[in-house]
Structures are given as C-alpha cells and as structure tokens.
Design an enzyme around this catalytic site. Structure first.
Site, PDB file in Angstrom:
ATOM      1  N   GLU A  73      -5.050   1.874   2.595  1.00  0.00           N
ATOM      2  CA  GLU A  73      -4.917   0.657   3.595  1.00  0.00           C
ATOM      3  C   GLU A  73      -4.971   1.236   5.111  1.00  0.00           C
ATOM      4  O   GLU A  73      -5.405   0.255   5.893  1.00  0.00           O
ATOM      5  CB  GLU A  73      -3.646  -0.164   3.522  1.00  0.00           C
ATOM      6  CG  GLU A  73      -3.348  -1.499   4.350  1.00  0.00           C
ATOM      7  CD  GLU A  73      -2.893  -1.428   5.363  1.00  0.00           C
ATOM      8  OE1 GLU A  73      -2.660  -2.396   6.161  1.00  0.00           O
ATOM      9  OE2 GLU A  73      -2.298  -0.260   5.902  1.00  0.00           O
ATOM     10  N   GLU A  74      -4.425   2.137   5.464  1.00  0.00           N
ATOM     11  CA  GLU A  74      -4.299   2.779   6.724  1.00  0.00           C
ATOM     12  C   GLU A  74      -5.690   3.158   7.290  1.00  0.00           C
ATOM     13  O   GLU A  74      -5.933   3.060   8.669  1.00  0.00           O
ATOM     14  CB  GLU A  74      -3.599   3.778   6.793  1.00  0.00           C
ATOM     15  CG  GLU A  74      -1.898   3.590   6.724  1.00  0.00           C
ATOM     16  CD  GLU A  74      -1.428   2.463   7.612  1.00  0.00           C
ATOM     17  OE1 GLU A  74      -2.104   1.928   8.621  1.00  0.00           O
ATOM     18  OE2 GLU A  74      -0.123   2.201   7.403  1.00  0.00           O
TER      19      GLU A  74
ATOM     20  N   GLU B 265       4.621  -5.783   3.518  1.00  0.00           N
ATOM     21  CA  GLU B 265       3.968  -5.023   4.485  1.00  0.00           C
ATOM     22  C   GLU B 265       5.328  -4.420   5.279  1.00  0.00           C
ATOM     23  O   GLU B 265       6.152  -5.317   5.601  1.00  0.00           O
ATOM     24  CB  GLU B 265       3.153  -5.613   5.114  1.00  0.00           C
ATOM     25  CG  GLU B 265       2.459  -4.805   6.344  1.00  0.00           C
ATOM     26  CD  GLU B 265       1.621  -3.472   5.927  1.00  0.00           C
ATOM     27  OE1 GLU B 265       2.328  -2.638   5.450  1.00  0.00           O
ATOM     28  OE2 GLU B 265       0.520  -3.237   5.782  1.00  0.00           O
TER      29      GLU B 265
ATOM     30  N   HIS C   5       3.744   3.807  12.652  1.00  0.00           N
ATOM     31  CA  HIS C   5       2.609   4.581  12.987  1.00  0.00           C
ATOM     32  C   HIS C   5       3.165   5.647  13.982  1.00  0.00           C
ATOM     33  O   HIS C   5       2.250   6.114  14.853  1.00  0.00           O
ATOM     34  CB  HIS C   5       1.397   3.932  13.690  1.00  0.00           C
ATOM     35  CG  HIS C   5       0.789   3.336  12.592  1.00  0.00           C
ATOM     36  ND1 HIS C   5      -0.527   3.193  12.651  1.00  0.00           N
ATOM     37  CD2 HIS C   5       1.272   2.538  11.387  1.00  0.00           C
ATOM     38  CE1 HIS C   5      -1.094   2.179  11.420  1.00  0.00           C
ATOM     39  NE2 HIS C   5      -0.123   2.127  10.749  1.00  0.00           N
TER      40      HIS C   5
ATOM     41  N   ASP D 285       5.926   1.744   6.785  1.00  0.00           N
ATOM     42  CA  ASP D 285       4.606   1.189   6.678  1.00  0.00           C
ATOM     43  C   ASP D 285       3.936   2.019   5.664  1.00  0.00           C
ATOM     44  O   ASP D 285       3.094   2.897   6.173  1.00  0.00           O
ATOM     45  CB  ASP D 285       3.948   0.885   8.087  1.00  0.00           C
ATOM     46  CG  ASP D 285       2.340   0.447   7.800  1.00  0.00           C
ATOM     47  OD1 ASP D 285       2.219  -0.190   6.923  1.00  0.00           O
ATOM     48  OD2 ASP D 285       1.828   0.579   8.918  1.00  0.00           O
TER      49      ASP D 285
ATOM     50  N   HIS E 198       0.766  -1.190  -0.018  1.00  0.00           N
ATOM     51  CA  HIS E 198       0.063   0.181  -0.108  1.00  0.00           C
ATOM     52  C   HIS E 198       0.880   1.252  -0.133  1.00  0.00           C
ATOM     53  O   HIS E 198       1.859   1.338   0.490  1.00  0.00           O
ATOM     54  CB  HIS E 198      -0.964  -0.175   1.055  1.00  0.00           C
ATOM     55  CG  HIS E 198      -0.379   0.042   2.747  1.00  0.00           C
ATOM     56  ND1 HIS E 198      -0.242   1.463   3.017  1.00  0.00           N
ATOM     57  CD2 HIS E 198       0.042  -0.901   3.512  1.00  0.00           C
ATOM     58  CE1 HIS E 198       0.444   1.182   4.250  1.00  0.00           C
ATOM     59  NE2 HIS E 198       0.505  -0.170   4.705  1.00  0.00           N
TER      60      HIS E 198
END
Length: 358
Positions: free
Chosen positions: A215-216, A238, A325, A183, A67
């Site tokens: 995706e998030e 990923e 994140h 990510d 992603h």
C-alpha cells in the site's frame, strides 16, 4: 472484546518486520492470530485472504481490508568504508530519518541492527549546516569498516530491506500505545478482532479479511485483492495521520481519544455518501464516538477497491496515529476498540437489500 488479548495482538503484528514487498513475517503472525477464524489463501503479490468459516454460498461479500506493509528503506549501494547508502520505501520526510536505529535484513534472513548516520557537525562547513537535509547525505552504519566486511561477514547485499527499530509498548494508565508501523498494523489487528467478535454469529453477508501488500508504494496489493475477492461492499481499516498537534483545534479532524475517523474524501476517493451516512448514523445510534474528515491529500486502499469491478461502496475506518511514517507512532486503544465496534455494528446490519441501496 478481550482487551489484553487485543493489545498483545497489536504488539505482535506491529513488531513484525515488513516493508513493502517483504511482508512475509507480518503474514506469518497474522496466520497464527487468525487460524481459528476461517481459511487462509495467499496470492503472488503476498496478499493474504482470510475467508470466514461461517460464510454461506450466495450471500453478498464484505471485504475487510488492511495493508500489511510499513514504510522503511532499502540498501542501494555499499561504500568502500562499509557504509550503506539507501533509498526510502514509502513516504518519508528526510529530517525524521537520521539518528534512529534500524533493522537490516541480511542474505541469511537475519535482521541486524544499524544506525542512520549523517556527517557529524564537527566536520561540516557553515554552508553544509544550513543546507536542507537530503537522503543522499545519510547512510546506515552497521559497524563495518569495509565493503568486504559488509558482504562477507554481515552478509548484507544491495536491495536488503530495512525497517525502523521500535518495539510496541502499552501504557495502561493513559491508554496509549507507542510503536512502529501502526499504519496499518492496527488495521490488520482490527480486521482479526472484527472476525473474532463475530465468530459463530449468523450474518446475512460473507466476510473476507484482506491483508494486502504494498500500500505504501501505490496501493498495489489491493488492486489485485479487489479483483480476487470481487466484493459487494468494503470496509478499509487504516492507521491515519493524527492532526491534533499540527493544526488549529477547529481544523483538527483526526484526534487521539476521540474515536475513529471516517473521511468523506481524500486525493483518490470520494467516499460513497450513502454508505458513509449509514455508518455515521449507526455510530450515533450506538453511542460510538467517531470523527469526520475532509482530506485534500493522502489515500488508502479504498482508492483501487472502490473503482474495481462495477464499483464497490467503500468506507475507511481510520485510527488516529500521531507521527505516522516515522520510527514511532502514538495511538490510543480506545480509538482502535471503537473502530472495531463500529465495523461490527455495520456488518450486522448489512444484507443484500441494504447494500443495493448504496
């Protein structure tokens, strides 16, 4: 594999701005990096597809997914004093957000610097100091003194996307990358490198790079991409949260410098056990270090992909990322390289008969 070229690619894609729904800049970089590997198409979700130039009609299709979006923020309101209220895009812990620089996209398409600010301790009561931090108590300060200045001079409006301010660096001595959006920008780079390494080779399968959006915020892009590609089998790359600094050593399953992580389960997917065993056996055969994980939380684009059409066998090759994140992540090049090596060996062994056996 050309290490210098691969690291430069990771840096370019990592540094590109692109929260969920605003991945355009990332796609532009991917188009430049992958222009020699096949033909690009794009849908209205901003999913980008790269169809390998050596594909032969009638062969089984392998979906190589990663992603393009990153976690970030969006301007919710502009206060009279020029401060920007915001919401989070993707999963954030409030304590990881304040006192960091960000980039705010204005209405002219220019990213301008800002700072995530909170009430200074000098003006806080004891109760406020002890209270849990909430997003609502934070603002983004771009240096303006009024709402009019924000709107008229800075050209920033509500719904402006905001990304963390961080530049990717590589420490060759320790083989460590630091930067934002690993990510899943390390996954995007891995898809491109996999296609590059297989360039010109005869395969029994067709390859499609799937650079999916959003995706998030619920694996939304891959719902569409899976139904577009209609693959026979899928490999999801990923950037996965590393656990080597947060759990006891015996529980750690996603450690830096110990190879990519292959999960058996997460909150939304039980990995196809036959495809998973096939991949783990190949890793052992070729001496590629890998880690196995059982996850009770989290998910990837594998969730919608493996449920699409009549069910698609799917594995996830996860690169350990410390502090995913947040504004900065830490990954090791060797883990990225070994993930690419494993994907290449898997693809070389795939054919219609093997896939049917999964």
């Amino acid at each position: 594999m050309d290490k210098t070229k691969t690291i430069e690619r990771i840096m370019r894609i990592s540094d590109a701005n692109g929260i969920s729904g605003f991945e355009d800049e990332v796609l532009s970089v991917i188009r430049e990096e992958g222009k020699d590997f096949g033909t690009f198409t794009e849908d209205r979700m901003r999913n980008l597809y790269l169809w390998r130039k050596e594909n032969i009609e009638g062969q089984p299709v392998v979906q190589l997914n990663a992603h393009t979006d990153e976690v970030g923020f969006m301007v919710k309101a502009i206060r009279p004093d020029g401060m920007l209220e915001f919401i989070t895009i993707g999963g954030w812990i409030p304590t990881n957000i304040p006192a960091h620089l960000v980039r705010v996209k204005n209405q002219e398409g220019v990213y301008i610097p800002g700072l995530v600010a909170s009430k200074p301790p000098h003006f806080m009561s004891e109760a406020e100091k002890k209270a849990p931090l909430e997003i609502a108590s934070l603002v983004i300060d771009i240096g303006a003194v009024s709402a009019e200045e924000v709107i008229n001079d800075y050209k920033v409006g509500i719904a402006a996307p905001v990304v963390p301010e961080a530049m990717c660096t590589y420490n060759e001595k320790h083989d460590i990358l630091m930067g934002k959006a690993f990510d899943c920008r390390v996954g995007c780079s891995s898809v491109l490198s996999t296609l590059e390494e297989l360039e010109g080779q005869k395969l029994a399968v067709n390859l499609v790079g799937d650079f999916s959006s959003q995706e998030e915020v619920g694996t939304r892009g891959s719902i569409v991409s899976a139904n577009t590609i209609k693959a026979d089998i899928a490999i999801v790359f990923e950037g996965c949260p590393a656990d080597d600094t947060v759990v006891p050593a015996y529980q750690a399953q996603t450690c830096l410098k110990k190879g990519p992580m292959l999960r058996h389960i997460d909150s939304r997917m039980i990995t196809n056990p036959r495809f998973q065993r096939f991949a783990l056996d190949l890793a052992r055969e070729y001496g590629i270090p890998v880690q196995e994980a059982v996850r009770s939380a989290g998910s990837t684009d594998g969730a919608p992909i493996h449920l699409s059409n009549d069910g698609i066998p799917c594995i996830v090759i996860g690169v350990p990322v410390r502090y995913a994140h947040t504004h900065y992540g830490i990954s090791s090049y060797c883990d990225i390289e070994n993930g690419i090596k494993l994907a290449i060996e898997i693809i070389k062994r795939l054919n219609e008969s093997v896939i049917r056996g999964f």
